[in-house]
Design a protein around this motif. Sequence first.
Motif, PDB file in Angstrom:
ATOM      1  N   VAL A   1      11.640  13.332   3.862  1.00  0.00           N
ATOM      2  CA  VAL A   1      11.526  12.331   2.803  1.00  0.00           C
ATOM      3  C   VAL A   1      10.922  11.038   3.364  1.00  0.00           C
ATOM      4  CG1 VAL A   1      12.781  11.018   1.061  1.00  0.00           C
ATOM      5  CG2 VAL A   1      13.396  13.393   1.497  1.00  0.00           C
TER       6      VAL A   1
ATOM      7  N   VAL B   1      14.949  17.310  -9.055  1.00  0.00           N
ATOM      8  CA  VAL B   1      13.782  17.352  -8.164  1.00  0.00           C
ATOM      9  C   VAL B   1      14.016  18.438  -7.127  1.00  0.00           C
ATOM     10  CG1 VAL B   1      13.166  14.934  -8.498  1.00  0.00           C
ATOM     11  CG2 VAL B   1      14.727  15.557  -6.658  1.00  0.00           C
ATOM     12  N   LYS B   2      12.946  18.804  -6.419  1.00  0.00           N
ATOM     13  CA  LYS B   2      13.107  19.928  -5.486  1.00  0.00           C
ATOM     14  C   LYS B   2      12.361  19.717  -4.181  1.00  0.00           C
ATOM     15  CE  LYS B   2       9.426  22.250  -7.941  1.00  0.00           C
ATOM     16  NZ  LYS B   2       8.992  23.365  -8.769  1.00  0.00           N
TER      17      LYS B   2
ATOM     18  N   LEU C   1      19.026  17.027  -6.321  1.00  0.00           N
ATOM     19  CA  LEU C   1      17.995  17.655  -5.498  1.00  0.00           C
ATOM     20  C   LEU C   1      18.278  19.150  -5.377  1.00  0.00           C
ATOM     21  CD1 LEU C   1      15.651  17.549  -3.378  1.00  0.00           C
ATOM     22  CD2 LEU C   1      17.395  16.991  -1.673  1.00  0.00           C
TER      23      LEU C   1
ATOM     24  N   VAL D   1       7.299  11.615   3.528  1.00  0.00           N
ATOM     25  CA  VAL D   1       6.685  11.557   2.193  1.00  0.00           C
ATOM     26  C   VAL D   1       6.507  10.100   1.761  1.00  0.00           C
ATOM     27  CG1 VAL D   1       6.977  12.141  -0.243  1.00  0.00           C
ATOM     28  CG2 VAL D   1       7.646  13.787   1.510  1.00  0.00           C
ATOM     29  N   ILE D   2       7.551   9.302   1.988  1.00  0.00           N
ATOM     30  CA  ILE D   2       7.477   7.892   1.574  1.00  0.00           C
ATOM     31  C   ILE D   2       6.383   7.175   2.364  1.00  0.00           C
ATOM     32  CG2 ILE D   2       8.730   5.682   1.631  1.00  0.00           C
ATOM     33  CD1 ILE D   2      11.296   7.318   1.007  1.00  0.00           C
TER      34      ILE D   2
ATOM     35  N   VAL E   1      16.779   9.780  -3.006  1.00  0.00           N
ATOM     36  CA  VAL E   1      17.003  11.009  -2.248  1.00  0.00           C
ATOM     37  C   VAL E   1      17.235  10.675  -0.771  1.00  0.00           C
ATOM     38  CG1 VAL E   1      15.891  13.145  -1.418  1.00  0.00           C
ATOM     39  CG2 VAL E   1      15.737  12.510  -3.836  1.00  0.00           C
ATOM     40  N   LEU E   2      16.471   9.731  -0.266  1.00  0.00           N
ATOM     41  CA  LEU E   2      16.632   9.360   1.152  1.00  0.00           C
ATOM     42  C   LEU E   2      18.040   8.813   1.413  1.00  0.00           C
ATOM     43  CD1 LEU E   2      15.176   9.180   3.849  1.00  0.00           C
ATOM     44  CD2 LEU E   2      14.373   6.904   3.224  1.00  0.00           C
TER      45      LEU E   2
ATOM     46  N   GLY F   1       5.095  20.080  -8.291  1.00  0.00           N
ATOM     47  CA  GLY F   1       6.002  18.961  -8.497  1.00  0.00           C
ATOM     48  C   GLY F   1       7.039  18.752  -7.404  1.00  0.00           C
ATOM     49  N   ALA F   2       6.994  19.568  -6.339  1.00  0.00           N
ATOM     50  CA  ALA F   2       7.988  19.422  -5.268  1.00  0.00           C
ATOM     51  C   ALA F   2       7.805  18.097  -4.538  1.00  0.00           C
ATOM     52  CB  ALA F   2       7.877  20.585  -4.284  1.00  0.00           C
ATOM     53  N   LEU F   3       8.913  17.501  -4.100  1.00  0.00           N
ATOM     54  CA  LEU F   3       8.807  16.272  -3.312  1.00  0.00           C
ATOM     55  C   LEU F   3       8.120  16.566  -1.985  1.00  0.00           C
ATOM     56  CD1 LEU F   3      12.353  14.648  -3.728  1.00  0.00           C
ATOM     57  CD2 LEU F   3      10.283  14.227  -5.063  1.00  0.00           C
TER      58      LEU F   3
ATOM     59  N   LEU G   1      20.579  11.678   1.093  1.00  0.00           N
ATOM     60  CA  LEU G   1      20.570  12.607   2.222  1.00  0.00           C
ATOM     61  C   LEU G   1      21.224  11.979   3.445  1.00  0.00           C
ATOM     62  CD1 LEU G   1      16.984  14.141   1.941  1.00  0.00           C
ATOM     63  CD2 LEU G   1      19.145  15.337   1.595  1.00  0.00           C
TER      64      LEU G   1
ATOM     65  N   ARG H   1       8.626   7.980  -9.290  1.00  0.00           N
ATOM     66  CA  ARG H   1       8.684   8.858  -8.121  1.00  0.00           C
ATOM     67  C   ARG H   1       9.161   8.095  -6.874  1.00  0.00           C
ATOM     68  NH1 ARG H   1       7.418  14.380  -7.674  1.00  0.00           N
ATOM     69  NH2 ARG H   1       6.562  14.977  -5.666  1.00  0.00           N
TER      70      ARG H   1
ATOM     71  N   ILE I   1      12.824   7.728  -7.028  1.00  0.00           N
ATOM     72  CA  ILE I   1      13.469   9.019  -6.765  1.00  0.00           C
ATOM     73  C   ILE I   1      13.505   9.268  -5.263  1.00  0.00           C
ATOM     74  CG2 ILE I   1      13.190  11.519  -6.974  1.00  0.00           C
ATOM     75  CD1 ILE I   1      12.031  11.023  -9.784  1.00  0.00           C
ATOM     76  N   LEU I   2      12.370   9.037  -4.614  1.00  0.00           N
ATOM     77  CA  LEU I   2      12.304   9.293  -3.162  1.00  0.00           C
ATOM     78  C   LEU I   2      13.311   8.432  -2.409  1.00  0.00           C
ATOM     79  CD1 LEU I   2       8.434   9.622  -2.725  1.00  0.00           C
ATOM     80  CD2 LEU I   2      10.133  11.394  -2.205  1.00  0.00           C
ATOM     81  N   HIS I   3      13.423   7.182  -2.795  1.00  0.00           N
ATOM     82  CA  HIS I   3      14.376   6.315  -2.100  1.00  0.00           C
ATOM     83  C   HIS I   3      15.809   6.744  -2.377  1.00  0.00           C
ATOM     84  CE1 HIS I   3      10.941   3.516  -1.343  1.00  0.00           C
ATOM     85  NE2 HIS I   3      11.618   3.414  -0.209  1.00  0.00           N
TER      86      HIS I   3
ATOM     87  N   LEU J   1      12.822  24.005 -13.229  1.00  0.00           N
ATOM     88  CA  LEU J   1      13.738  22.861 -13.275  1.00  0.00           C
ATOM     89  C   LEU J   1      13.760  22.169 -14.637  1.00  0.00           C
ATOM     90  CD1 LEU J   1      13.369  21.183  -9.754  1.00  0.00           C
ATOM     91  CD2 LEU J   1      15.013  22.878 -10.556  1.00  0.00           C
TER      92      LEU J   1
END
Lengths: 200, 144
Positions: free
Chosen positions: A187, A20-21, A87, A190-191, B137-138, A108-110, B141, B130, B133-135, B60
Amino acid sequence: MASADSEPAPGDTEAIPQAVKIIIAGGFGAGKTTMVASVSEITPLSTEEVMTEASYGIDDLGGVEEKTTTTVALDFGRITVNSDVVLYLFGTPGQDRFWFMWDELAEGALGAVVLADTRRLETCFHAVDFFERREVPFVVAVNRFDGADGYDAEEVRRALDVDAAVPVILADARDRASCRDVLVALVTHVIRGRSPALSG
Amino acid sequence: MSHDRRRALARHDKDGADRDSGGDSGPDRVEERFLRPFAVAAGDPDGSGPGPGPETLDLLTLVVAARTPGRSEWLRPEREAILRHALRARTVVELAAEVNLPVGQVRAIAGRMIEDGSLQRCGPSRPLARKDILHAVLVGLRSL
């Protein structure tokens, strides 16, 4: 067609993570490459895209169109999130006219980080405008350069006229923890944007 | 968007007016101006010509070598380099950086290699939603 002497690649048995990016955008010299380098687990990699720019606005039926070749550098870093997700952080090409690259990067970027340089705030207008139009969630990170006037986040928000929901954060692109905080803010943003019950 | 920013954009970018009125058509229109030239003919001296376009590969897109370099890479150093670097799954953009070729060119060559079976496109082992994935990544990070 695999030839008779072909062997199975080692990759076949390895767990393959999802790639992902996040886009790091901003004007020329705003600190994009610095920020990518600050948080990347690898020395940022660089590749390039070679473009031929055909003459434009001139009747080309004569076959005498001039072409110039342009190289667009593309720098990126990587953070292995866990065994399932990797990432990638892409710095946008510095020159504004390479919109086609922006489109591809944004696909498709986050989300995106817009790095703002308060000495040249107008250089990030393009980026803000682009992500608003594409509905790519973004945060604004105000890169605090040495000797720059101490604008606060709200002044920058007003100057950029970004939506109240968009986080505007003071940051230092050279500092890993600061860049991490910017990415965490993105992030989180975004969430939050994805769950209507929590937004507003 | 503020009028100030619009004006600044228009000043800054000669395509500004067009983008403002044309919505999403702007970047598409600009795209027409640029072509990706391939001096190395996608690594194909035996040239299959324009033919059907190669597979579209995203930056990607993950690819992995389906075999080790062999006789068919003789005098095709780009393909050999790609196969060597793709023994483990690699994104197209990483491959480009590793083999030191423009990403557009690697995309074209890799597309052909997928067609001829020497490379494989691969998806993640454990595809995630998705939200997950977001969680991930959070969490990842935060622990940096």
